[in-house]
Every structure is written in structure tokens, then in C-alpha cells.
Motif scaffolding. Structure first.
Motif, short mmCIF file in Angstrom:
data_model
loop_
_atom_site.label_atom_id
_atom_site.label_comp_id
_atom_site.label_asym_id
_atom_site.label_seq_id
_atom_site.Cartn_x
_atom_site.Cartn_y
_atom_site.Cartn_z
N ALA A 180 0.83 -1.20 0.00
CA ALA A 180 0.00 0.00 0.00
C ALA A 180 0.87 1.25 0.00
O ALA A 180 0.58 2.23 -0.73
CB ALA A 180 -0.93 0.00 1.21
N LEU A 181 1.95 1.25 0.81
CA LEU A 181 2.86 2.39 0.84
C LEU A 181 3.50 2.62 -0.53
O LEU A 181 3.62 3.76 -1.00
CB LEU A 181 3.95 2.17 1.90
N VAL A 182 3.93 1.53 -1.17
CA VAL A 182 4.56 1.65 -2.49
C VAL A 182 3.56 2.19 -3.51
O VAL A 182 3.85 3.13 -4.27
CB VAL A 182 5.11 0.28 -2.95
N TYR A 183 2.35 1.62 -3.53
CA TYR A 183 1.35 2.03 -4.52
C TYR A 183 0.93 3.48 -4.33
O TYR A 183 0.80 4.24 -5.30
CB TYR A 183 0.12 1.13 -4.45
N VAL A 184 0.70 3.87 -3.08
CA VAL A 184 0.28 5.26 -2.81
C VAL A 184 1.40 6.23 -3.20
O VAL A 184 1.15 7.29 -3.79
CB VAL A 184 -0.10 5.43 -1.33
N THR A 185 2.64 5.86 -2.90
CA THR A 185 3.76 6.73 -3.26
C THR A 185 3.88 6.87 -4.77
O THR A 185 4.02 7.98 -5.30
CB THR A 185 5.08 6.18 -2.69
N VAL A 186 3.81 5.75 -5.49
CA VAL A 186 3.91 5.78 -6.95
C VAL A 186 2.75 6.57 -7.55
O VAL A 186 2.94 7.39 -8.47
CB VAL A 186 3.96 4.35 -7.52
N LEU A 187 1.55 6.34 -7.04
CA LEU A 187 0.37 7.05 -7.54
C LEU A 187 0.52 8.55 -7.34
O LEU A 187 0.27 9.35 -8.26
CB LEU A 187 -0.88 6.54 -6.83
N THR A 188 0.94 8.96 -6.14
CA THR A 188 1.07 10.38 -5.83
C THR A 188 2.21 11.03 -6.61
O THR A 188 2.10 12.16 -7.09
CB THR A 188 1.28 10.60 -4.33
N LEU A 189 3.32 10.30 -6.76
CA LEU A 189 4.44 10.82 -7.55
C LEU A 189 4.01 11.08 -8.99
O LEU A 189 4.31 12.14 -9.57
CB LEU A 189 5.60 9.84 -7.54
N ASN A 190 3.31 10.13 -9.57
CA ASN A 190 2.90 10.28 -10.96
C ASN A 190 1.77 11.29 -11.10
O ASN A 190 1.67 11.96 -12.14
CB ASN A 190 2.51 8.93 -11.54
N ALA A 191 0.93 11.42 -10.08
CA ALA A 191 -0.08 12.47 -10.10
C ALA A 191 0.59 13.84 -10.09
O ALA A 191 0.18 14.76 -10.81
CB ALA A 191 -1.03 12.33 -8.91
N SER A 192 1.63 13.99 -9.28
CA SER A 192 2.38 15.25 -9.25
C SER A 192 3.05 15.52 -10.59
O SER A 192 3.12 16.67 -11.04
CB SER A 192 3.44 15.20 -8.15
N SER A 193 3.50 14.45 -11.24
CA SER A 193 4.14 14.62 -12.55
C SER A 193 3.18 15.17 -13.59
O SER A 193 3.61 15.82 -14.55
CB SER A 193 4.71 13.28 -13.03
N GLN A 194 1.88 14.92 -13.40
CA GLN A 194 0.90 15.44 -14.36
C GLN A 194 0.79 16.95 -14.30
O GLN A 194 0.32 17.59 -15.25
CB GLN A 194 -0.47 14.80 -14.11
N PHE A 195 1.22 17.55 -13.19
CA PHE A 195 1.31 19.00 -13.09
C PHE A 195 2.67 19.49 -13.61
O PHE A 195 2.76 20.52 -14.28
CB PHE A 195 1.13 19.46 -11.64
N PHE A 196 3.71 18.72 -13.31
CA PHE A 196 5.06 19.13 -13.69
C PHE A 196 5.25 19.13 -15.20
O PHE A 196 5.81 20.08 -15.77
CB PHE A 196 6.08 18.18 -13.04
N THR A 197 4.78 18.07 -15.89
CA THR A 197 5.05 17.92 -17.31
C THR A 197 4.47 19.04 -18.17
O THR A 197 5.19 19.65 -18.97
CB THR A 197 4.57 16.54 -17.80
N PRO A 198 3.16 19.37 -18.05
CA PRO A 198 2.66 20.48 -18.87
C PRO A 198 3.26 21.83 -18.47
O PRO A 198 3.43 22.70 -19.33
CB PRO A 198 1.15 20.46 -18.63
N ALA A 199 3.60 22.00 -17.18
CA ALA A 199 4.24 23.26 -16.78
C ALA A 199 5.62 23.37 -17.43
O ALA A 199 6.01 24.44 -17.91
CB ALA A 199 4.36 23.31 -15.25
N ARG A 200 6.36 22.27 -17.46
CA ARG A 200 7.68 22.28 -18.10
C ARG A 200 7.54 22.54 -19.60
O ARG A 200 8.34 23.26 -20.19
CB ARG A 200 8.38 20.94 -17.85
#
Length: 471
Positions: A115-135
Motif C-alpha cells: 500500500a505504501l509503495v502504490y500510494v507513493t507511486v500514484l502520488t508521484l505520478n499524479a504530481s508529474s501530471q502538473f510538472f510535465t505540462p508546466a515544463r
């Protein structure tokens, strides 16, 4: 003579440094997590493959469900600030997981670790969805002109490919000699380096105020609701014939190429008669082809234009995939796979100036946040469909046609190559080169032409996203 230490310009170089370090950290992180889940956490468990697939599912979920809405916020917010905050969030998440990983594995139930791994991966990639279009939007401000934008996209792809050649070999020694926590801390440190690099950028032009399709700007855009702005972005995308054409080309191409990610391991061992311990060379060949294609793409786009590069790249890569499907030996397969990746990466790179030309500043976040989830979904569907065909409908296919032997997997690859060729023909017809000199019109000019004409055209010469996303 002083050596040139900049790529395109100084601020883009700073952005690139952050991306390079962060990409290596991401490659180490992703590989380490998969290895740890498969060989330590779920060792000797019959459901270990399902546990590993959960990591990939968490990644896809973030892209499909967070990505489209993230573009609305990116269009509202300051782009550099969005990138900086995203790096803080991602670094903190990885550091937190690293701190927990200092505990013995037996200290927590396997389900809690997963659960810790999945939540971390999910949140990291969710954050990336903001980072990528901003970049993407920041690069549009830092780099102007079709050739330089293609160079920037090529450098980014070469960096990502290099990271996935360098990172995975570092992951296993870090995991099995130093431990999971040190591999995680390495990634957390990479986000810190990226933060410092982004923080040093200080020449972004003042961004245009967000606008609704009717031309209302500033406060009105901020007062409008989230769903209203999201719908406005979808309407803009749907009403742009050029953007719809681009996404159709990308989706068709992904259906053609996505089969490789699922079936290539079986093709390599069965058709190419490659032993499993040599399969790593497949990734190396594709990585080298990607680097060559990315580094040459800027010059190719400068010579031929991005539109022409797109459809030629599709035609050539599709033809090479068909040839690859007919290979029966290790050397021929590796050489053709490397050659196949070169034009594929070039047309991927050509997509950057095409999208930048078609998306005005106030819609960049939403355009990217629609485009990439759609192509990601196409890639996932292609992977599922090809696996189903190979394991059921075409499982017993075998025979000869004109003296050539056909089996299930090579038939799927050959048909996939033909689909890519057809997408190239469609791109040739739907993205025609107009007479006259090519332009270096920026995204603002493209956006005005796109919104202000019935034909929804964009400047002359300005593809297809990578078949696998990294970073």
C-alpha cells in the motif's frame, strides 16, 4: 577559445540539468521498486507478478485520471512555481518512503508495504501530471523557432533514453549492496538538484493572462469553475482540426507500436532464438537508437520541417517494424530494432514544435493534459489487445505465405508495422506542407491563427509520443 557549455540558451541548459539528474533518479527509483517488490517483498509468492503489475497500474491511473484535470490548474498557475512545488512534493514523498524503508521488512505486513509503495507511486505520478505540462509551457517561453524547439525535444528524449540506460544498472547494486533506502534517498536528492536548477531560471517572459475561448481574460478565467475551464480546453482541442489530426496520428501509431512493449520478450526468445540473459541488449539497442534519433532530430526538422519529418518517420519506422517481424536471428533483430527506434524518435521529437505551434499560451496546459493521457490510453489498449490476440485468437496461427513462415507474434508485429505505415499515409494527407517559406512563428501566433480562422490552420512546418514514458 572557450568551450560552449550551454544547450540552446543558458536558462534551457539549467532546466536540462535538472531534468537529467531527475531522470536518472526516476530510472533508479522505478527499477529499484520493481526489483524490491518482486525479489524481496513478494519473494516466492505465486501472486508476485500481480504485485509488480500494481506498480504499473498506479502509474497509469495517475496519468489517465489526474492528467486531464491537472492541465486546468497549470494554465491558471505560474509555471515555474508549479514546477518548484511539484519537486518539493515529490522529493518529500520519496524521502518519507525512504525513512520508512529503514525498518526491517518483517516490521510491517506485506499488504502495508505494498500500500505504501502504490500510494507513493500514484502520488508521484499524479504530481508529474502538473510538472510535465508546466515544463512544456516553460520550454515554449525559453525556446523559440521550430528548429530550436525540435532540438530541445531531441535533447530531452536523448537525456531520457540515456537515463534509462544508465539508471537500471545502478539500481540492482544499490538495492542488493546498500539497501532500498539508499536508492530512494538517491532519487530524493535528484529532486533537490532539479529544484535548485529550476530555481535558478530567471528570464521567463511575463505569461499571458488565461483566457476563455471568447477572449475574456484574467479575473474572469480565475472566477470560472474547474469543470468550466476543463470543458473550455476540451472544446478548444475538439474544434482544432490540426490538434485532432495530431492526436489521431499518435493514437493510430501507438496501436501499431504498443505491441512491442508486450510481446517483444516472446519474439526475442522464440523468433530470434535469443537466450533470456541476452534480452537486456534489446533495451540497449532501442536506447542507442533513441539517442541517435533524438540528437539528429533537430537538424532533420530544420532540413525537412516537422510535418514532413512526422509522416516520413511513420512510414520508415512502420516499414522497419515489418522487416523486424521477419527476422530469425539475434544480430539482424538487434540491428533492425536499433534502426527502427531512430525514425520513431525523430517523429516523436517533431511533435514538440507541432504542439507548441498549435497551442496558444493560455491553453498549453490543457492541450498537453488531454493529448498525453489519450495516447497513454491507446498504448495501454494496444498492449492488452496484442497480449489477448497472441494468447487466444492467434495462438495457434502457423503457416507459410509465399514461402515466408508466419506465426502468432510475428504476424501481430507485421500488421502493427502496416498500421504505422497507414498512419504515415494519413499524416501525409492530413498534414500537407504548404507552399512558401517555413515559419518560426511562436505559439502565440499559432494560437491566434488557430482560433481566428475557419480552417484551423497553423504555421507551416512544425508526431507521436514515445511508446514508453520515462521520467
Amino acid at each position: 577559445m572557450t568551450a560552449r557549455l550551454t544547450l540552446i540558451n543558458r536558462d534551457y541548459t539549467r532546466l536540462w540539468v535538472g531534468q537529467a539528474v531527475s531522470s536518472i533518479g526516476d530510472a533508479v527509483f522505478s527499477t529499484t521498486l520493481v526489483l524490491w517488490v518482486a525479489t524481496v517483498l513478494t519473494k516466492d509468492k505465486s501472486w508476485a507478478p500481480m504485485a509488480v503489475s500494481g506498480v504499473l497500474l498506479a502509474t497509469g491511473t495517475a496519468v489517465l485520471f489526474v492528467g486531464p484535470l491537472a492541465g486546468v490548474f497549470v494554465d491558471r498557475w505560474d509555471k515555474l512555481s508549479t514546477m518548484l512545488r511539484t519537486e518539493v512534493v515529490r522529493g518529500a514523498l520519496v524521502a518519507l518512503l525512504a525513512a520508512v524503508s529503514f525498518l526491517p521488512v518483517s516490521a510491517l505486513p506485506v499488504g502495508v508495504w505494498l500500500a505504501l509503495v502504490y500510494v507513493t507511486v500514484l502520488t508521484l505520478n499524479a504530481s508529474s501530471q502538473f510538472f510535465t505540462p508546466a515544463r512544456f509551457a516553460v520550454i515554449a517561453d525559453l525556446v523559440t523557432g521550430d528548429a530550436d524547439r525540435a532540438r530541445a525535444a531531441g535533447i530531452a528524449q536523448a537525456t531520457s533514453q540515456t537515463a534509462w540506460i544508465v539508471g537500471p544498472p545502478l539500481a540492482a547494486p544499490l538495492l542488493f549492496t546498500a539497501g532500498l533506502q539508499w536508492a530512494l534517498l538517491f532519487n530524493a536528492l535528484s529532486y533537490a538538484v532539479s529544484y535548485v536548477a529550476i530555481r535558478s531560471i530567471n528570464t521567463i517572459p511575463a505569461a499571458a493572462a488565461p483566457a476563455e475561448p471568447g477572449g475574456t481574460k484574467g479575473a474572469t478565467a480565475h472566477r470560472s469553475g474547474l469543470l468550466r475551464e476543463f470543458a473550455a480546453g476540451l472544446r478548444y482541442f475538439a474544434h482544432s482540426r490540426f490538434l485532432v489530426t495530431l492526436v489521431l496520428i499518435a493514437v493510430i501509431g501507438q496501436f501499431g507500436i504498443g505491441t512491442l512493449s508486450t510481446l517483444n520478450v516472446f519474439f526475442a526468445t522464440e523468433n530470434l532464438h535469443m537466450s533470456t540473459h541476452l534480452f537486456g541488449y534489446v533495451g540497449t539497442a532501442m536506447g542507442l537508437g533513441g539517442i541517435v534519433g533524438a540528437l539528429c532530430a533537430g537538424r532533420v526538422v530544420q532540413w525537412f520541417g516537422a510535418r514532413r519529418t512526422t509522416w516520413i518517420g511513420l512510414l520508415v519506422s512502420g516499414a522497419l517494424l515489418v522487416l523486424y517481424s521477419r527476422q530469425t536471428g539475434f544480430l539482424g533483430g538487434i540491428v533492425l530494432l536499433c534502426a527502427f527506434t531512430v525514425p520513431l524518435t525523430m517523429l516523436n521529437t517533431a511533435m514538440a514544435p507541432l504542439l507548441l505551434a498549435a497551442a496558444p499560451a493560455e491553453y498549453r496546459g490543457r492541450v498537453i493534459a488531454v493529448f498525453y493521457p489519450v495516447t497513454q490510453l491507446a498504448s495501454m489498449l494496444a498492449a492488452v489487445l496484442s497480449g489477448w490476440l497472441a494468447g487466444s485468437v492467434l495462438r495457434d496461427v502457423a503457416g507459410y505465405v509465399l514461402g515466408l513462415r508466419f506465426g502468432a507474434i510475428d504476424t501481430i508485429f507485421a500488421v502493427s508495422g502496416l498500421i504505422v505505415v497507414l498512419s504515415g499515409v494519413y499524416a501525409w494527407a492530413a498534414l500537407p506542407d504548404r507552399s512558401g517559406a517555413e515559419t518560426d512563428g511562436g505559439p502565440g501566433a499559432a494560437g491566434r491563427e488557430e482560433a481566428g480562422t475557419a480552417q484551423h490552420t497553423v504555421p507551416d512546418d512544425e508526431g507521436l509520443p514515445r511508446s514508453s514514458a520515462a521520467s
